[in-house]
Scaffold this motif. Sequence first.
Motif, PDB file in Angstrom:
ATOM      1  N   GLU A 125       0.811  -1.217   0.000  1.00  0.00           N
ATOM      2  CA  GLU A 125       0.000   0.000   0.000  1.00  0.00           C
ATOM      3  C   GLU A 125       0.844   1.267   0.000  1.00  0.00           C
ATOM      4  N   LEU A 126       2.148   1.150   0.294  1.00  0.00           N
ATOM      5  CA  LEU A 126       3.030   2.309   0.311  1.00  0.00           C
ATOM      6  C   LEU A 126       3.882   2.418  -0.950  1.00  0.00           C
TER       7      LEU A 126
ATOM      8  N   ARG B  73       1.534   7.404   3.000  1.00  0.00           N
ATOM      9  CA  ARG B  73       0.112   7.481   3.294  1.00  0.00           C
ATOM     10  C   ARG B  73      -0.103   7.653   4.792  1.00  0.00           C
ATOM     11  N   ARG B  74      -1.273   8.192   5.139  1.00  0.00           N
ATOM     12  CA  ARG B  74      -1.640   8.358   6.541  1.00  0.00           C
ATOM     13  C   ARG B  74      -2.105   7.019   7.122  1.00  0.00           C
TER      14      ARG B  74
ATOM     15  N   ASP C 184      -5.533   6.193   6.000  1.00  0.00           N
ATOM     16  CA  ASP C 184      -5.597   5.722   4.618  1.00  0.00           C
ATOM     17  C   ASP C 184      -5.299   4.232   4.543  1.00  0.00           C
ATOM     18  N   LEU C 185      -4.282   3.808   5.273  1.00  0.00           N
ATOM     19  CA  LEU C 185      -3.921   2.397   5.286  1.00  0.00           C
ATOM     20  C   LEU C 185      -5.050   1.556   5.872  1.00  0.00           C
TER      21      LEU C 185
ATOM     22  N   ASP D  13      -7.958   1.140   3.309  1.00  0.00           N
ATOM     23  CA  ASP D  13      -7.750   0.252   2.170  1.00  0.00           C
ATOM     24  C   ASP D  13      -7.370  -1.164   2.576  1.00  0.00           C
TER      25      ASP D  13
ATOM     26  N   VAL E   6       2.763  10.862   8.110  1.00  0.00           N
ATOM     27  CA  VAL E   6       2.540   9.820   7.112  1.00  0.00           C
ATOM     28  C   VAL E   6       3.638   8.767   7.222  1.00  0.00           C
TER      29      VAL E   6
ATOM     30  N   GLY F 200       5.981   6.120   4.912  1.00  0.00           N
ATOM     31  CA  GLY F 200       6.451   5.868   3.559  1.00  0.00           C
ATOM     32  C   GLY F 200       7.573   4.852   3.559  1.00  0.00           C
TER      33      GLY F 200
ATOM     34  N   VAL G  83      -4.331   1.009  -4.806  1.00  0.00           N
ATOM     35  CA  VAL G  83      -2.895   0.826  -5.026  1.00  0.00           C
ATOM     36  C   VAL G  83      -2.622  -0.554  -5.619  1.00  0.00           C
TER      37      VAL G  83
ATOM     38  N   LEU H 181      -8.442   9.942  -4.172  1.00  0.00           N
ATOM     39  CA  LEU H 181      -7.162   9.378  -4.580  1.00  0.00           C
ATOM     40  C   LEU H 181      -7.062   9.386  -6.099  1.00  0.00           C
TER      41      LEU H 181
ATOM     42  N   ARG I  36       1.239   8.789  -8.129  1.00  0.00           N
ATOM     43  CA  ARG I  36       0.063   9.254  -7.408  1.00  0.00           C
ATOM     44  C   ARG I  36      -0.001  10.776  -7.515  1.00  0.00           C
TER      45      ARG I  36
END
Length: 237
Positions: free
Chosen positions: A46-47, A52-53, A56-57, A60, A95, A97, A131, A160, A175
């Motif tokens: 997902e990264l 991402r926050r 957000d993770l 999803d 976030v 990453g 993603v 997104l 992105r």
Amino acid sequence: MKLEKTTNRSRLATKGESIRRYDDACGTAHGLELLGERWALFVVRELMLGPRRFSDLRGDLPGLSANVLTQRLIELEARGIIEKTTLPPPANVQVYGLTPWGYEAEIIVKELGRWAARSPAHDPNLPISPVSIMLSMRTLLVPERAKGLDFVVGFRFGSLAFRGHVRNGEIAITREEPKDAAAIFTGTAPGLGAYVHGKVPPAELEPAGLLKAEGDPELISLFPILFELPVKVGAEG
């Protein structure tokens, strides 16, 4: 060897790390020690297209609890795979990453996905994240079919957005807002999967709110032809 192993374990322990060990010198074994915990590889996936926050993770990865996500993030950070940063004002949001070394794991995500998709038990109709569907296109593009093409397409899933640039037999996905796209697809990740990998026309997906296509009609017809799912085991020939 025992002294080296003890030293290494102590180093990890000082970082609050709880790593599963196989006591095997094979790189594959250590790879599983780094990424084999439940949900760890999903977090890395997902990264792959940018930081991402936490929320957000969670959004999803709906099957992942907040507590387990927190633990995986702590472990992956301790292992040097991800890092925490804070977005500049006015966002001022923390976030997560991937580190440069963390990004190198993309080949693992892609090839494991390609290999597993050949299983007769693989169900492509299960939920999929934005993603993940983006990475699937990077994995399943057939270079020969994209040879000589040069165009930009856009994808929007709520807030997104992604930009895909097909060029030189590859697709680069970033992105960002696809301001220069010749065609834009808006909707859901499963809808895009049905279009790209299932070859279902957007006109059939739009009434259900799954996917809407706007832009060059020729490009919209061409785009899914560039991708091909791997042949299932036992179906060769």
